[in-house]
Every structure is written in C-alpha cells, then in structure tokens.
Scaffold this motif. Structure first.
Motif, PDB file in Angstrom:
ATOM      1  N   UNK A 161       0.838  -1.201   0.000  1.00  8.73           N
ATOM      2  CA  UNK A 161       0.000   0.000   0.000  1.00  8.73           C
ATOM      3  C   UNK A 161       0.870   1.248   0.000  1.00  8.73           C
ATOM      4  N   UNK A 162       1.938   1.236   0.785  1.00  5.02           N
ATOM      5  CA  UNK A 162       2.850   2.386   0.845  1.00  5.02           C
ATOM      6  C   UNK A 162       3.475   2.651  -0.527  1.00  5.02           C
ATOM      7  N   UNK A 163       3.924   1.589  -1.207  1.00  6.96           N
ATOM      8  CA  UNK A 163       4.529   1.768  -2.527  1.00  6.96           C
ATOM      9  C   UNK A 163       3.506   2.333  -3.504  1.00  6.96           C
ATOM     10  N   UNK A 164       2.281   1.804  -3.485  1.00 11.12           N
ATOM     11  CA  UNK A 164       1.246   2.307  -4.375  1.00 11.12           C
ATOM     12  C   UNK A 164       0.966   3.785  -4.109  1.00 11.12           C
ATOM     13  N   UNK A 165       0.850   4.157  -2.816  1.00  7.29           N
ATOM     14  CA  UNK A 165       0.555   5.548  -2.468  1.00  7.29           C
ATOM     15  C   UNK A 165       1.710   6.480  -2.838  1.00  7.29           C
ATOM     16  N   UNK A 166       2.951   5.998  -2.673  1.00 12.08           N
ATOM     17  CA  UNK A 166       4.100   6.840  -3.037  1.00 12.08           C
ATOM     18  C   UNK A 166       4.135   7.102  -4.539  1.00 12.08           C
ATOM     19  N   UNK A 173      -0.677  12.066 -12.422  1.00 18.76           N
ATOM     20  CA  UNK A 173      -1.318  12.029 -13.724  1.00 18.76           C
ATOM     21  C   UNK A 173      -1.393  10.617 -14.298  1.00 18.76           C
ATOM     22  N   UNK A 174      -0.747   9.659 -13.655  1.00 19.94           N
ATOM     23  CA  UNK A 174      -0.762   8.276 -14.152  1.00 19.94           C
ATOM     24  C   UNK A 174      -1.446   7.357 -13.137  1.00 19.94           C
ATOM     25  N   UNK A 175      -2.450   7.870 -12.475  1.00 20.11           N
ATOM     26  CA  UNK A 175      -3.114   7.124 -11.395  1.00 20.11           C
ATOM     27  C   UNK A 175      -3.723   5.817 -11.887  1.00 20.11           C
ATOM     28  N   UNK A 176      -4.354   5.823 -13.048  1.00 18.39           N
ATOM     29  CA  UNK A 176      -5.001   4.600 -13.531  1.00 18.39           C
ATOM     30  C   UNK A 176      -3.976   3.503 -13.803  1.00 18.39           C
ATOM     31  N   UNK A 177      -2.838   3.872 -14.399  1.00 14.98           N
ATOM     32  CA  UNK A 177      -1.808   2.871 -14.667  1.00 14.98           C
ATOM     33  C   UNK A 177      -1.227   2.322 -13.363  1.00 14.98           C
TER      34      UNK A 177
END
Length: 462
Positions: A161-166, A173-177
């Motif tokens: 989760x931390x890696x995803x949030x970082x 701008x690349x949230x979906x990817x």
C-alpha cells in the motif's frame, strides 16, 4: 474341530465334572473382577467428585501457601521462618515477571500495532472461497477479496500500500496505470477454522492452571479454620523404630511427615489476597491476551506455532520453584500429603459378598441413563465454554457488524499520549486518541460493490 467320544461311563462323568469346574472358575473370576471394580470405583469416583485439599507441589504459588504454615506449626523456628520469607520473595518476583510480560504483550497489541497503522483482523478473509458476491467479500482496503490478491502478512500488505501511495503522489497524472500495475491486494485471514482449532489448543494449555487456581480456592475454603499442624514426627506403631528403619532403609527424615491441615482465618485471607487473586488475575489476563493475539494472527503457520507460545508465561512460577527454591523447600513440597475430603468407603468394614451385591444393584439395576454422567466430558465442555467466552469477548471489544452482516474492525485511532505504565498498556488508562481515525472500514458500495478496485491509502481515512 473334533473331540473324543467318551468310551465309558467313568470318562463321561469326568468330562462333566471338568466342564462344571471350568464354569465355576469363570464365575468366580467374574465375581472377583466385579468386587475389584466396586472397591476401586468407590474410591476413584470419590476422588473425582470430592477430591482432596491440596496445593501445587511444583509451583511457587503452592510453596507460598505451604511453607509459612509449616513454619507456623513449628513455632516459627529461625530456619523455617527464613524459608517462608524466601517463598514470599520469590512469589513477588514471579508475579512481577508475569505481569510485566503481560503488560508488554498488551503494549504491542494495543499501542504499537495502531502506531504501525494496523487495524483488528476480525473476520477479514473468512469467506474468501465464496467471493465475489458473498457477504464479507470486501477487504480492509475496500476491494474484493480473492485468493490471488490476499496476503496474510500485514507488513507485506502495508508495504505494498505504501509503494502504491508513493507512486500516486509522484505521478498523480498516471493514477489509472499505477492502480493496475501496483495493486496492493488485500489483507485477510488464511483459514478461519485453523484459527479456532489453535485457540482450542491454547485453551487446553491454560485450563490446567485454572484448575490449579480453583483447587487453591477449594483448599482455602474447605480446610478447617484453625491452627492445624502441617509437620509431625511419626514413629511406627507396628514395630520398634530402629527395626522399622533397618527393614525399610528409612532415615529420621522419612519419619517426618508434612501434610495439609487447618489454616487460621488470618492466613486464609492472606493467601486469598497475595496468592489466589494474583494467580487468578494473571490467568484471566493471559488467556484474554492470548486469544486476542491468536485472533489477530492471519497466517496458518503462525497460528500453529503461536498457539502454545504464550503459555510459557504461566510456567514461570514453576521455573522459579525449580531453579531458585532451596532443597529443603522442594523436599517439603514433594512430600506434602493432601487432605482427603471424602470419608472412608463403607466396604472397608463389610464382607465382599455384601459389596458385590450392592455393586450389582447400583451398576446393573439402575437406569441406563446414569451412564451419561460419565460419558459427558465435563472438562472438554469447560474448554469449549471458555473458548466461546473469550472469542465473543474479542468480537465485542474490537469488531463491528457491517451492513452485509460480516464482522469488521472498529475504526482505529492513533494514540496522542501514552503514559508508560502497565494500566495504560493493559486497559488504555490515561491514554488519549486523535479525533479522526487513521483507518475505518471502506464502504463496499463506494468501492464498486465488491469489485476488484484499488485499495485506498490509510491517510485517506478509508
């Protein structure tokens, strides 16, 4: 199988006599066995139902009860008084160590876990085999549970989760990817029934200590409230002392008897205050904390390994007894005779024929339903009741029922101040929390009705 045919009247009579003798011997053997059963069961059932007044022979708790009574019986001699004081010193050491360990275990669960962002496991992952679509399929991150996306290690899941949030903060701008490429998955329980079995095994490990605590209370209530003698010197009445010592290889020490006897009222209250209540409190706190610890353990291997790990706290009193008490104290405890609470069975003074007749009437003439008294495993039922009690306590204190009926963690808050004392660790006394939770259960509908949507970060408040 063939047998010889009698060839004379004499041989036929011998055959009949031999058969009658065998039948008579078989009948005598059965009667002898029934007399033995009558005598043995009369004693053993009394031992089970009524029992003895006793203290634990290999525990500092038992020594703290017995050694002062031996010293009192001997008029508080210098040596025995010193042994009694030493027992109370080691009792204080034992209680201090046990309470300290329980406090730091509670510190880990109640303070350190929230600081690390961990919520309560409750039943996350219990029905993963029925997902998607079943109640309880939404994980703590707000997405649908599935075997390929579920982790039993909170550290692994929180790191993902931390890696995803970082990545989301670095590249908004690349949230979906990022949501697809860095999906953190969900955190949940691997096997719900393994957890219950391990808690049952944990209860097997601690119930014996509870029985010892109850036996201590039973002893304090039932022994006579008077200054009984716990140490006596008994010379054999059936033979001269020197000859008895020579025949049996005895020494003078073998003629000194230690036995449970009456306790003055003041000593009963002292034992209740300094031995019974601390022992009972430590058992309750350890059992409650142990069930909490196992309920928060998600991995199968961790559950199996940890189900007996915490029981070592209850064995500290035995470690202190065996390592620190003197040889004299250990000898007294090893040779301390229990006080039987049941009367001598009536068959000690009656003929075997009468004993056999009463046994036949009781065992074969009464209702067959009486066998249920011995078939029903009372100790097993006690363990099951304790399991249900402490598991229910965990759910009540740390879990809420979600809209779909599943049990999920209550909202979690960061502590703002934690006084460093056992009461704060065990019960949260004096501890203040932040106003807003760092985690709360995400709304399943907002998460797409249980679809595999990305997990929200902790600081989004669920």
């Amino acid at each position: 199988m063939y047998s010889a045919i009698p060839t004379s009247e004499h041989e036929e009579q011998e055959t009949d006599t031999s058969g009658q003798r065998s039948a008579r011997d078989g009948s005598n053997t059965l009667a002898n066995a029934q007399v033995a059963a009558a005598k043995s069961m009369a004693y053993l059932i009394r031992m089970e139902a009524i029992g003895y007044c006793s203290v634990e022979k290999e525990s500092v708790y038992g020594a703290a009860v017995a050694i002062p009574q031996v010293a009192r019986s001997a008029g508080w001699s210098l040596t025995l008084t010193g042994l009694a004081i030493r027992c109370y010193m080691f009792l204080a050491l034992n209680v201090t160590l046990q309470l300290f360990l329980l406090a730091v275990i509670a510190e880990e669960m109640h303070i350190m876990n929230p600081f690390s962002g961990q919520f309560h496991l409750c039943d996350f992952g219990r029905v993963v085999d029925a997902c998607p679509g079943a109640p309880g399929c939404t994980g703590p991150g707000g997405s649908a549970l599935s075997f390929k996306r579920m982790f039993s290690s909170f550290d692994t899941w929180s790191t993902r989760v931390y890696v995803r949030d970082a990545l989301l903060r670095l590249f908004p701008d690349r949230a979906e990817e990022i949501d697809v490429a860095a999906d953190p998955g969900e955190f949940g329980l691997q096997d719900y029934y393994c957890r219950l079995v391990c808690i049952f095994i944990f209860m097997l490990g601690v119930v014996d200590d509870l029985r010892g605590t109850i036996a201590l209370f039973y002893m304090l209530i039932n022994v006579p409230t008077l200054a009984g003698t716990w140490i006596v010197y008994e010379e054999p009445a059936w033979e001269q002392k020197e000859r008895a010592k020579l025949v049996h290889g005895w020494s003078e020490l073998d003629l000194v008897k230690f036995r449970v006897a009456g306790i003055p009222l003041g000593w009963k209250f002292a034992n209740l205050a300094f031995v019974f209540f601390p022992k009972l409190y430590i058992w309750w706190t350890l059992t409650s904390g142990g069930v909490h610890f196992l309920m928060e353990t998600a991995g199968i291997v961790d559950l199996v390994i940890n189900c007996m790990a915490l029981t070592f706290v209850l064995s500290i009193d035995e470690m202190i007894f065996s390592r620190l008490l003197t040889v004299a104290s250990r000898h007294i405890m090893a040779n301390l005779e229990d006080l039987p609470m049941f009367d001598e069975p009536e068959f000690e003074r009656q003929a075997d024929e009468v004993t056999l007749q009463r046994f036949m009437e009781k065992e074969y003439g009464s209702s067959k339903l009486n066998v249920l008294c011995f078939v029903v495993p009372k100790r097993f039922l006690l363990i099951v009741v304790l399991l249900v009690l402490f598991v229910t306590k965990y759910y009540y204190e740390y879990c809420d029922r979600a809209e779909d009926g599943s049990l999920v963690s209550k909202p979690m808050f960061f502590p703002t101040s934690v006084p460093y004392n056992p009461l704060s660790f065990l019960y949260g006394y004096g501890m203040s929390l932040e106003d807003s939770p760092f985690w709360k259960m995400p709304d399943a509908a907002a998460a797409g009705g249980g679809a595999e949507t990305p997990s929200p970060s902790f600081d989004e408040g669920g």
